[in-house]
Design a protein around this motif. Structure first.
Motif, mmCIF file in Angstrom:
data_model
loop_
_atom_site.group_PDB
_atom_site.id
_atom_site.type_symbol
_atom_site.label_atom_id
_atom_site.label_comp_id
_atom_site.label_asym_id
_atom_site.label_seq_id
_atom_site.Cartn_x
_atom_site.Cartn_y
_atom_site.Cartn_z
ATOM 1 N N SER A 1 0.826 -1.208 0.000
ATOM 2 C CA SER A 1 0.000 0.000 0.000
ATOM 3 C C SER A 1 0.859 1.257 0.000
ATOM 4 O O SER A 1 0.517 2.262 -0.641
ATOM 5 C CB SER A 1 -0.948 0.007 1.202
ATOM 6 O OG SER A 1 -0.213 -0.019 2.412
ATOM 7 N N LEU B 1 0.596 4.041 -2.863
ATOM 8 C CA LEU B 1 0.244 5.413 -2.544
ATOM 9 C C LEU B 1 1.241 6.410 -3.132
ATOM 10 O O LEU B 1 0.892 7.540 -3.434
ATOM 11 C CB LEU B 1 0.184 5.602 -1.022
ATOM 12 C CG LEU B 1 -1.027 4.997 -0.308
ATOM 13 C CD1 LEU B 1 -0.829 5.062 1.195
ATOM 14 C CD2 LEU B 1 -2.296 5.727 -0.702
ATOM 15 N N SER B 2 2.486 5.998 -3.311
ATOM 16 C CA SER B 2 3.525 6.938 -3.705
ATOM 17 C C SER B 2 3.949 6.829 -5.160
ATOM 18 O O SER B 2 4.285 7.840 -5.780
ATOM 19 C CB SER B 2 4.765 6.766 -2.816
ATOM 20 O OG SER B 2 5.715 7.761 -3.080
ATOM 21 N N SER C 1 -3.696 7.073 -10.349
ATOM 22 C CA SER C 1 -3.032 7.694 -9.198
ATOM 23 C C SER C 1 -3.741 8.998 -8.873
ATOM 24 O O SER C 1 -3.720 9.945 -9.663
ATOM 25 C CB SER C 1 -1.555 7.971 -9.503
ATOM 26 O OG SER C 1 -0.982 8.797 -8.509
ATOM 27 N N ASP D 1 4.680 13.082 -0.653
ATOM 28 C CA ASP D 1 4.625 12.335 0.607
ATOM 29 C C ASP D 1 5.117 13.268 1.701
ATOM 30 O O ASP D 1 6.070 14.020 1.499
ATOM 31 C CB ASP D 1 5.534 11.096 0.573
ATOM 32 C CG ASP D 1 5.189 10.150 -0.561
ATOM 33 O OD1 ASP D 1 4.005 9.823 -0.699
ATOM 34 O OD2 ASP D 1 6.106 9.759 -1.305
ATOM 35 N N LEU E 1 -4.661 11.489 0.479
ATOM 36 C CA LEU E 1 -5.907 10.857 0.069
ATOM 37 C C LEU E 1 -7.006 11.095 1.096
ATOM 38 O O LEU E 1 -6.740 11.295 2.289
ATOM 39 C CB LEU E 1 -5.701 9.356 -0.131
ATOM 40 C CG LEU E 1 -4.672 8.936 -1.184
ATOM 41 C CD1 LEU E 1 -4.725 7.434 -1.392
ATOM 42 C CD2 LEU E 1 -4.896 9.658 -2.498
ATOM 43 N N SER F 1 -7.180 9.682 4.808
ATOM 44 C CA SER F 1 -5.891 9.076 5.150
ATOM 45 C C SER F 1 -5.301 9.752 6.383
ATOM 46 O O SER F 1 -5.687 10.865 6.750
ATOM 47 C CB SER F 1 -4.910 9.208 3.982
ATOM 48 O OG SER F 1 -4.440 10.544 3.876
#
Length: 1020
Positions: free
Chosen positions: A416, A420-421, A465, A864, A945, A948
């Motif tokens: 995950s 995510l990245s 994405s 991030d 997100l 998140s």
């Protein structure tokens, strides 16, 4: 862009010089907040310490980041008089063990200053750790010196022991070492032999011989431990032969072990001056100790404050000072916790008094050896912060399922994080990532994937994405496809594609190394898809097809001819400049007067004469024959053409032109338009404001070559043509130069660049940036057993992943002293710091410390989040720096009218803007207007997100930024900050005023250290 050091910098320099020249520890730490010019302080300290001496002054500049070294080493010596002196002061030798080979031509003047840029890994190899065997030429020199010190040892060593795995490069390395070893000091041989005896024969026994002892210890394994020992002993001998007068440790927290060598580390202790004359040591770092430790750092909380006390002991050379610091910080922490426990929004005055008194005692203890200046807190911290939760689409989930379903059970929990990245993780993660290595990912219905061999249509949902979709909204394709960004201070109203574009660059930070590469490639592809007409065509041929080749027609040469006549006689600023039509009228009048002075008439009758239209290139050549510029421009074009057949024929035809007595009205109008909006004339006029010799006979070739071989090839890009619109070559380019105010952009860039290079080198520097290699990124095919897919990076580029390209060998520097090609990462940094492509630079933490990306960027994207508030400040410090776009945009808006009006006198409007900024907005600290300014806010975007944890984490980081400095020197820092953060906003604001104040201004001399401190034009 040049300036004298600011008051806060002068105070820091004074404190550092006093500490480094006194009888104390001769160690000083500059810990200014990121972006406040620590390199400028180091330069000034070096200038003061090295001036006036008659003996050579040797400096070791130590940093483990080659990108920082490439950027900053030259800045340390830019106080020297000219480029030649600066070049002679900077050695190309990049490791301690090769300093004896640092020989300069006898024809060169001898420099009393010599700066060596060294890296801990290559100059101070650690025994017992996996180390490189060194560069080939280093080993070749080692072998020759070893044989001289211990005759006969070469025959006893194992085969290939010195050569290691060097192949074709070995013969050349041996030739270079053999050529240079003749010039070394003979004492080095004896020093090296003594070091070998001390290590391999400490008891002084006669048998076995030293050669036999060394041979017995040698082994043939790769990265031989004995070879590392021999390299360290050589480095120790070289250090004894060439002891430094000053050591500058830049971002030293990355190699803290060098400040506390192991007991048996003779090289480490020798470097620190133990047992000999102590070298002065200047430490630089915005984060010299971990100012904040959190649970997710993976380190114990107490370690953060222990690092601070270790640093204090190192700087003071005193355990007593460390003990006193520990006592004071403990007392300070107890008072802070008592304040946090107290009810109410107001701090009890007794507790405040105790806190302030203890803080002041800490300040007094540390100020003699540490200086730290910080910006005042922003009053509009969240003004430009955008943290909008990003919705996840079904397409995104299918990409996750495609990836996570194939990874091993052991790596399921990490899937995950990668998803995510990293956009398209199944194709972007190659063999370097264990999570995807040797796994074949298959296509999944509804999941986007890159296809080879066909038109790569943009995925409707941002390649699965959510973050990439958000980035495409932040940096739109219309903006990324522009050939340059808008100026900070326009000369007239922008129009066309520049009219409404935000037109600023994007710096993006991510966690994984594959993210910048995947993001840059897909963003570049997105721009291509928007503006390349590739339907039914070969994409490579479409990309490579050109419109500005000489074969495209004679107008091309006219557009890129930097006519000295037009550059010298026209200036759009010498008139009313609110509208471009006014600028054109000004240029038209100037041109008419200049032609009249040459006795060239403009005919509007009869109609036949008025409509005559000769090619622009021939018209300019004929005029230049009358103005006296022709010989210089013709010689420049002959040299520029070289072997280009078509251009050569056009250049040859210039010689056959007849004398000119008149031009038609149509020709005159076209000439006036070119005088205002030709790319070449815009370059020449902008350069002339900063380099008065730009159109002199000796420099016309440089200008012509740049316009033809650099500017023309850069602009000849199908993406640009698609973005700028339809029309003839001349119509499109002239409109772009006019609408995007290219001359203003170039004037601003040259004004900025003057702080880094001589005026005569401005074109070379810009040409190198325009020609920088931007690279490719390779995706795996789908299924991943299929062929790979290479995508070019251009509008967006990755800064990480360039390590292999950056590995320039020392052999090249030693064999050709004139070669000066920057590594790819440095080339990318320079290109990003121009107004031209790339417009997006994506990086990991590798671009987080010590590098400048502020020249044309005020927009940062946190793809991030970092783990702590210090890293957040480090990231944003890349663009919040001296004279960056962050402050130039609002400053330009304030002074535009007066600054542009000052351009009527042939000055750069930015010279006038800088003077107005100093006059109207400077304050006592010197931070305004070049570091802080009204509305100088970072355009900050946080990609998180929906629902998140990143959203809550960002809010937490923002509150921590106000309080984390209070936790300095405290155990369990996160607990303390969280405890204090429970208070109201008013109490948090009051608490933040209790932070340490290590600015040296209070105790520093108010007068400059020397008369030249204020008289020199110094660069940042």
């Amino acid at each position: 862009m040049s300036s004298t050091p600011r008051p806060f910098q002068e105070a820091t320099v004074a404190a550092a010089v006093e500490a480094l020249t006194g009888k104390g520890s001769r160690r000083f730490l500059v810990a200014d907040e990121v972006g406040l010019g620590k390199t400028t302080v180091a330069r000034e300290v070096l200038r003061h310490l090295s001036r006036g001496g008659t003996k050579p002054f040797t400096v070791f500049y130590v940093t483990n980041n080659t990108r920082v070294s490439d950027q900053n080493a030259s800045r340390l010596v830019d106080f020297l008089g000219n480029k030649g002196a600066r070049r002679r002061a900077l050695s190309k030798v990049d490791r301690l063990s090769m300093i004896p080979l640092d020989q300069r031509p006898l024809t060169e003047p001898r420099s009393l200053l010599r700066v060596y840029s060294l890296a801990p890994q290559t100059s101070f190899p650690v025994e017992g750790k996996h180390q490189s065997p060194g560069a080939a030429v280093e080993r070749a020199f080692l072998g020759l010196l070893l044989q001289r010190a211990v005759p006969g040892v070469s025959e006893k060593l194992p085969a290939l022991f010195i050569q290691q795995r060097a192949g074709k490069s070995w013969e050349g390395a041996c030739r270079t070492a053999d050529r240079l070893i003749g010039g070394i000091d003979p004492k080095l041989v004896d020093t090296y032999r003594n070091a070998l005896e001390a290590r391999f024969n400490p008891e002084g026994k006669k048998k076995p011989s030293l050669a036999d002892r060394i041979a017995a210890a040698a082994d043939t394994k790769p990265h031989s431990r004995t070879l590392i020992v021999l390299r360290r002993l050589l480095a120790e001998a070289c250090l004894e032969a060439t002891p430094p007068d000053l050591i500058i440790f830049d971002e030293f927290q990355r190699f803290r072990e060098m400040l506390a060598p192991a007991a048996r580390d003779r090289l480490g202790w020798a470097l620190l001056g133990i047992g000999r004359k102590k070298p002065a040591m200047l430490l630089l770092s915005a984060t010299p100790y971990r100012l904040y430790g959190e649970s997710w750092d993976g380190k114990d909380g107490p370690q953060a404050h222990e690092e601070l006390f270790e640093t204090i002991e190192f700087l003071t050379r005193s355990k007593d000072a460390r003990a006193e610091a520990e006592h004071l910080f403990t007392s300070f922490g107890e008072i802070l916790r008592a304040i946090g426990d107290a009810e109410g929004d107001v701090i009890d005055h007794l507790l405040r008094e105790r806190a302030e008194a203890t803080r002041d005692r800490i300040d007094a203890l540390l100020r003699p050896c540490i200086a730290r200046t910080e910006r005042p807190p922003s009053t509009s911290e969240d003004y430009r912060t955008r943290c909008i939760p990003l919705p996840v689409s079904p397409c995104d989930l299918r990409v996750f399922k495609q990836f996570a379903s194939k990874v091993s059970a052991r790596n399921k929990t990490a899937a995950s994080a990668y998803w995510l990245s990293v956009p398209l993780p199944a194709q972007a993660l190659g063999s370097r990532y264990k999570i995807a290595d040797k796994i074949q990912f298959d296509r999944m219905p509804g999941a986007p994937y890159l296809r080879a061999g066909k038109h790569l249509a943009e995925a409707k949902e941002g390649w699965g994405s959510a973050k990439l979709r958000a980035l495409q909204e932040i940096a739109k394709s219309q903006e990324l496809a522009l050939p340059w960004v808008a100026p900070s201070m326009r000369w007239w109203r922008l129009a066309g594609p520049w009219a409404n574009a935000p037109s600023q660059k994007v710096l993006l930070f991510s966690r994984f190394r594959a993210t910048p590469q995947s993001v840059a490639a897909l963003m570049s592809l997105w721009v291509e898809n928007a503006y390349l007409n590739t339907v039914g065509a070969d994409r490579r041929r479409t990309w490579e097809s050109k419109r500005l080749a000489p074969q495209s027609g004679l107008p091309v040469m006219g557009l890129f001819h930097p006519s000295p006549f037009l550059i010298r006689t026209t200036d759009p600023l010498k008139g009313h400049h609110a509208k471009v039509s006014s600028a054109l009228k000004t240029v038209t009048n100037q041109l008419r007067r200049a032609l009249s002075a040459l006795k060239i008439a403009v005919r509007d009758k009869p109609k036949k004469d008025a409509e005559r239209s000769r090619p622009l290139w021939s018209l300019l050549a004929a005029i230049e024959k009358k103005s006296g510029d022709y010989d210089a421009t013709q010689a420049a074009w002959v040299a520029t053409a070289g072997d280009e057949a078509v251009l050569g024929r056009i250049v040859a035809e210039r010689d056959d032109l007849e004398a000119i007595e008149w031009i038609s009205t149509k020709e005159f109008d076209r000439l006036a338009e070119i005088a205002l909006s030709s790319p070449a004339v815009a370059v020449g006029r902008a350069l002339l404001r900063h380099f008065p010799k730009a159109i002199g006979a000796e420099h016309v070739y440089d200008l012509t070559w740049f316009c033809w071989h650099r500017l023309r090839t850069y602009l000849d890009n199908r993406v640009f043509w698609g973005r700028l619109g339809d029309g003839s070559i001349t119509e499109v380019l002239v409109a772009a130069v006019r609408d995007g105010c290219l001359e203003s952009v170039l004037d601003e860039h040259f004004w900025l660049a003057q702080g880094q290079v001589d005026a005569a080198q401005l074109l070379d520097e810009l040409g190198s940036a325009l020609h920088a290699s931007r690279g490719w990124f390779t995706f795996r095919g789908m299924p991943t057993s299929a062929n790979t897919i290479r995508l070019r990076c251009h509008a967006a580029v990755p800064f990480s992943g360039t390590e292999k390209a950056d590995a320039e060998t020392t052999e090249r520097a030693l064999s050709d002293s004139e070669v000066d090609v920057p590594p790819r990462a440095e080339g990318l940094r320079r290109a990003f710091n121009t107004p031209f492509w790339p417009h997006v630079l994506a990086t990991t933490s590798i671009g987080q410390e010590g590098l400048d990306f502020h020249s044309w960027c005020r927009r940062i994207v946190h793809w991030d989040l970092p783990s702590n508030p210090v890293d957040l400040e480090q990231r944003e410090g890349r663009i919040s720096r001296y004279g960056g776009l962050l402050v130039r945009r609002p400053l330009g808006e304030k002074v535009r009218e007066d600054a542009v009006a000052a351009g009527r006198f042939g000055r750069s409007p930015w010279n006038a803007a800088a003077a107005l900024g100093e006059e109207l907005f400077a304050n006592d600290t010197g931070l305004s207007p070049w570091w802080t300014f009204e509305n100088a806010d970072i355009d900050r975007h946080v990609l998180a997100l929906l629902k998140s944890r990143e959203i809550a984490r960002f809010d937490h980081l923002q509150r921590q930024r106000l309080l984390y400095r209070l936790a300095l020197g405290q155990p369990n820092q996160e607990d303390l900050v969280n405890h204090l953060a429970r208070g109201s906003d008013e109490k948090i604001a009051a608490l933040s005023t209790l932070a340490l104040d290590l600015r040296p201004a209070a105790g520093a001399p108010k007068q400059p250290l020397g008369s030249d401190a204020t008289n020199s034009a110094l660069h940042i």
